[in-house]
Design a protein around this motif. Structure first.
Motif, mmCIF file in Angstrom:
data_model
loop_
_atom_site.group_PDB
_atom_site.id
_atom_site.type_symbol
_atom_site.label_atom_id
_atom_site.label_comp_id
_atom_site.label_asym_id
_atom_site.label_seq_id
_atom_site.Cartn_x
_atom_site.Cartn_y
_atom_site.Cartn_z
ATOM 1 N N ASP A 40 -56.664 -18.443 -39.062
ATOM 2 C CA ASP A 40 -57.679 -18.366 -38.009
ATOM 3 C C ASP A 40 -58.418 -17.041 -37.953
ATOM 4 O O ASP A 40 -58.862 -16.615 -36.876
ATOM 5 N N TYR A 41 -58.573 -16.382 -39.089
ATOM 6 C CA TYR A 41 -59.533 -15.283 -39.136
ATOM 7 C C TYR A 41 -60.928 -15.870 -38.931
ATOM 8 O O TYR A 41 -61.199 -17.019 -39.282
ATOM 9 N N ALA A 42 -61.824 -15.071 -38.373
ATOM 10 C CA ALA A 42 -63.114 -15.605 -37.948
ATOM 11 C C ALA A 42 -64.151 -15.671 -39.057
ATOM 12 O O ALA A 42 -65.028 -16.543 -39.043
ATOM 13 N N GLU A 79 -63.267 -24.882 -45.051
ATOM 14 C CA GLU A 79 -63.773 -25.931 -44.169
ATOM 15 C C GLU A 79 -64.223 -25.438 -42.804
ATOM 16 O O GLU A 79 -65.053 -26.080 -42.164
ATOM 17 N N ARG A 80 -63.686 -24.298 -42.328
ATOM 18 C CA ARG A 80 -63.986 -23.879 -40.961
ATOM 19 C C ARG A 80 -64.463 -22.431 -40.846
ATOM 20 O O ARG A 80 -65.254 -22.114 -39.968
ATOM 21 N N ILE A 81 -63.968 -21.548 -41.671
ATOM 22 C CA ILE A 81 -64.245 -20.120 -41.522
ATOM 23 C C ILE A 81 -65.718 -19.835 -41.798
ATOM 24 O O ILE A 81 -66.349 -20.483 -42.632
ATOM 25 N N ARG A 82 -66.286 -18.876 -41.076
ATOM 26 C CA ARG A 82 -67.677 -18.511 -41.282
ATOM 27 C C ARG A 82 -67.801 -17.563 -42.471
ATOM 28 O O ARG A 82 -66.872 -16.813 -42.786
ATOM 29 N N VAL A 83 -68.975 -17.608 -43.107
ATOM 30 C CA VAL A 83 -69.277 -16.689 -44.207
ATOM 31 C C VAL A 83 -70.479 -15.848 -43.812
ATOM 32 O O VAL A 83 -71.393 -16.306 -43.132
#
Length: 306
Positions: A40-42, A79-83
């Motif tokens: 769950d790193y952003a 699938e979820r983490i922002r880049v």
């Protein structure tokens, strides 16, 4: 306060990098990106330079990505983490191509793109790529306007000194509305004025932490402030890198701090207006020890700062 993931071997800055990082491969980074998402790193952010003149290699290192390509790859691997980029050098690439690259990644990733633009500082890099270094601010101003126009207008049109287009179609539009978050990185007054006009985030580099509140006031005091500034990213290691990537000593930002020291510093950052940070890579021996450390941060630091 949220934490970005400090990916090893994104660059080889003398000020911050450790010898073992140079052995980290692209395959390792792919697995680490999925690991960061699991914990769950952003966000994962990619630095950018296209070429490094030999005179700068000692401090800057030779290893950099093309930000948009790297962002697209990591978005596809997760699938979820922002880049994000940290930073993408806005004046060095055609803005139509930049807009297309970022819109493509945002569309394919279901809206996980943030972009941090910078105007660049390495004059030789501009010379090699045939872009006038002294005009980079004016170029950046037009380019960001053109990119936003392409992202948001049903019938995009723009007329400028450096870029012009009309009677064109541009799809796919980004998933995020009105467009992916635009941040600016840098510290000079013109950068902050540009942040005020176009951005929802600011990534300082040479600004001292204690000076962040005054600089935020400067952004918000601009007559054309857009009212959207909501994100400020300041990593622990930022204060260890000086102008031209010179090495700076900051005992408050040393790697390997205790749990309480990290929590206290992040709390201080939050009081200053910082919304996102990253914990520096400590003195570990290899990638497996880094897996263990990032899990420790997720279990011991994240709940305390949430």
């Amino acid at each position: 306060m949220r934490l970005g993931f400090s990916m090893p071997h994104m660059l080889r800055l003398k000020a911050t990098c450790q010898p073992w990082e140079a052995q980290v491969t692209g395959a390792d980074q792919t697995r680490l990106a999925r690991w960061a998402e699991q914990l769950d790193y952003a966000m994962i952010s990619l630095p950018e330079h296209h070429v490094i003149p030999e005179s700068h290699v000692e401090l800057s290192g030779p290893h950099y990505f093309h930000a948009y390509s790297g962002m697209a790859y990591l978005a596809g691997a997760t699938e979820r983490i922002r880049v994000n980029s940290c930073i993408a050098i806005l004046p060095l690439q055609n803005p139509v191509v930049t807009a297309k690259s970022l819109a493509t990644t945002d569309w394919l990733s279901s809206g996980r793109v943030t972009v941090t633009f910078g105007v660049g500082w390495l004059a030789e890099e501009f010379e090699i790529l045939g872009v006038p270094f002294r005009e980079r601010g004016a170029i950046a101003e037009e380019y960001v306007q053109a990119i936003i126009e392409l992202w948001t207008a049903e019938k995009p049109a723009f007329e400028g000194r450096y870029v012009s287009f009309r009677d064109v179609a541009f799809e796919p539009k980004p998933v995020q509305r009105p467009h992916p978050p635009v941040w600016f990185g840098g510290d000079a007054d013109p950068v902050l004025r540009r942040t005020a006009r176009y951005a929802s985030g600011w990534w300082p580099f040479l600004t001292k932490p204690e000076d962040i509140p005054a600089r935020l006031d400067f952004i918000r005091s601009q007559p054309d402030y857009n009212g959207r500034l909501s994100e400020v990213y300041y990593g622990f290691a930022t204060s260890r890198v000086g102008e031209g990537h010179s090495v700076q000593t900051d005992p408050r930002a040393r790697p390997g701090m205790t749990r309480q020291e990290i929590i206290d510093r992040l709390g201080w950052f939050s009081e200053l207006g910082v919304t996102m940070s990253s914990v520096p890579i400590p003195a570990v021996n290899d990638i497996q020890e880094y897996y263990d450390y990032t899990q420790w941060v997720a279990e011991e630091i994240m709940p305390a700062i949430a």
